[in-house]
Design an enzyme around this catalytic site. Sequence first.
Site, PDB file in Angstrom:
ATOM      1  N   GLU A  45       0.744  -1.193  -0.105  1.00 36.40           N
ATOM      2  CA  GLU A  45       0.152  -0.073   0.064  1.00 36.40           C
ATOM      3  C   GLU A  45       0.695   1.239   0.061  1.00 36.40           C
ATOM      4  O   GLU A  45       0.557   2.231  -0.732  1.00 36.40           O
ATOM      5  CB  GLU A  45      -0.869  -0.113   1.207  1.00 36.40           C
ATOM      6  CG  GLU A  45      -1.998  -0.895   1.064  1.00 36.40           C
ATOM      7  CD  GLU A  45      -3.043  -0.628  -0.033  1.00 36.40           C
ATOM      8  OE1 GLU A  45      -3.146   0.507  -0.435  1.00 36.40           O
ATOM      9  OE2 GLU A  45      -3.608  -1.677  -0.659  1.00 36.40           O
ATOM     10  N   CYS A 217     -24.982   5.253 -14.043  1.00 31.56           N
ATOM     11  CA  CYS A 217     -23.992   6.291 -13.782  1.00 31.56           C
ATOM     12  C   CYS A 217     -24.211   7.691 -14.277  1.00 31.56           C
ATOM     13  O   CYS A 217     -24.615   7.626 -15.376  1.00 31.56           O
ATOM     14  CB  CYS A 217     -22.589   5.624 -14.530  1.00 31.56           C
ATOM     15  SG  CYS A 217     -21.394   6.703 -14.690  1.00 31.56           S
TER      16      CYS A 217
END
Length: 365
Positions: A45, A217
């Site tokens: 990460e 969307c």
Amino acid sequence: MADMPTPCLPAEEFQHRLLTWFDKHGRHDLPWQSPRSAYRVWVSEIMLQQTQVTTVISYFERFMARFPTLEALATAPQDDVLHHWTGLGYYARARNLHKAAQVAMEEHGGELPTESVETLMALPGIGRSTAGAIIAQSTGRQAAILDGNVKRSLTRLHAVAGWPGKPAVERSLWALAEYFTPTTRLADYTQAVMDFGATLCKRSNPDCSICPFSDVCRAYAQGEPQRYPVSKPKKATPTRETIMLMLRDPQGRVWLEQRPPSGLWGGLWSLPQFERHSELNDWLEDNTKAPERHAALPSFTHTFSHFKLVITPQPVTCERISGVRESGVWYDVNHPPALGLAAPVKSLLSQLAPFTLDPTPGPSY
DNA sequence: AATGCGGGGAG
DNA sequence: CTCCCAGCATT
């Protein structure tokens, strides 16, 4: 939350569609997914902050080979850590990672404190999104992430106006991210939202024709989904110039000095830099015996995110260093020590290697 | 709230 | 070339 846009779907429906897509199209074989430990997820990460997966993978493999455990990282010299970060950029990430490993050893029994987002965020280099990613992927507990991929996807799905760097916009996006985060399959969901943004809802040319959310969307309905997210207001990038001294001793080694512990190229080893030739001459006068200047090498430009640096390499040979120089080393390009180097410095040094008198047998011409 | 901090991939 | 990416720390 008050300033959350109306979600494009109920959370359960969103999760179901996303995980169905992930099971078929997501990435299931990234190096940090197997074996999946808090330590490996954490390192991945941090490396992935502002850095793309394809770039990170080889760095991650080398880093894990050298620092296989949190303890191995904590006990390593900082130079070794920065050496394995050379070329990745944002070197504060490596310094913070190293420091956080030492804190984990001393204050958390050698483990990452994954009890909560807050305990993770107390470690240097771990912010809200990285903390959430570590918890979700390594413990399976509920935690939201909001990285660049999630920001892009959420701004499009909800036609969120305004640059996501604005705190007000970011608050809205965090509210959506938390709303959609499920209570089960956290590792898969976290990977899924990142994969969705990285491979389908891409910055340019999103694959709306095969998107499981195209019917809801709002950016797609408006006709130009790539208009989201609103781009960062751009400003002219200033240009700076520097002379880099390539000082070599009679053995052909190059003089390097360590940069200050924080700031640009913090903790990395670099060539001595000067704004003017007169300053370089003063330095040679004060610190070297019998310096001999050679023709300057062609200048080249190194571009940072916030300015451009025009670098003029100035080769000089000398008999020896005479002044008291702190934190300097003679760098043998044929037997390079494990040090962190700024990218343009690494490039310059690698160009030198073939031209150095080498006591070991090399290819004959 | 704004700025500093790298390097490289993609178009 | 331009844009911006699996952000965070500092001011």
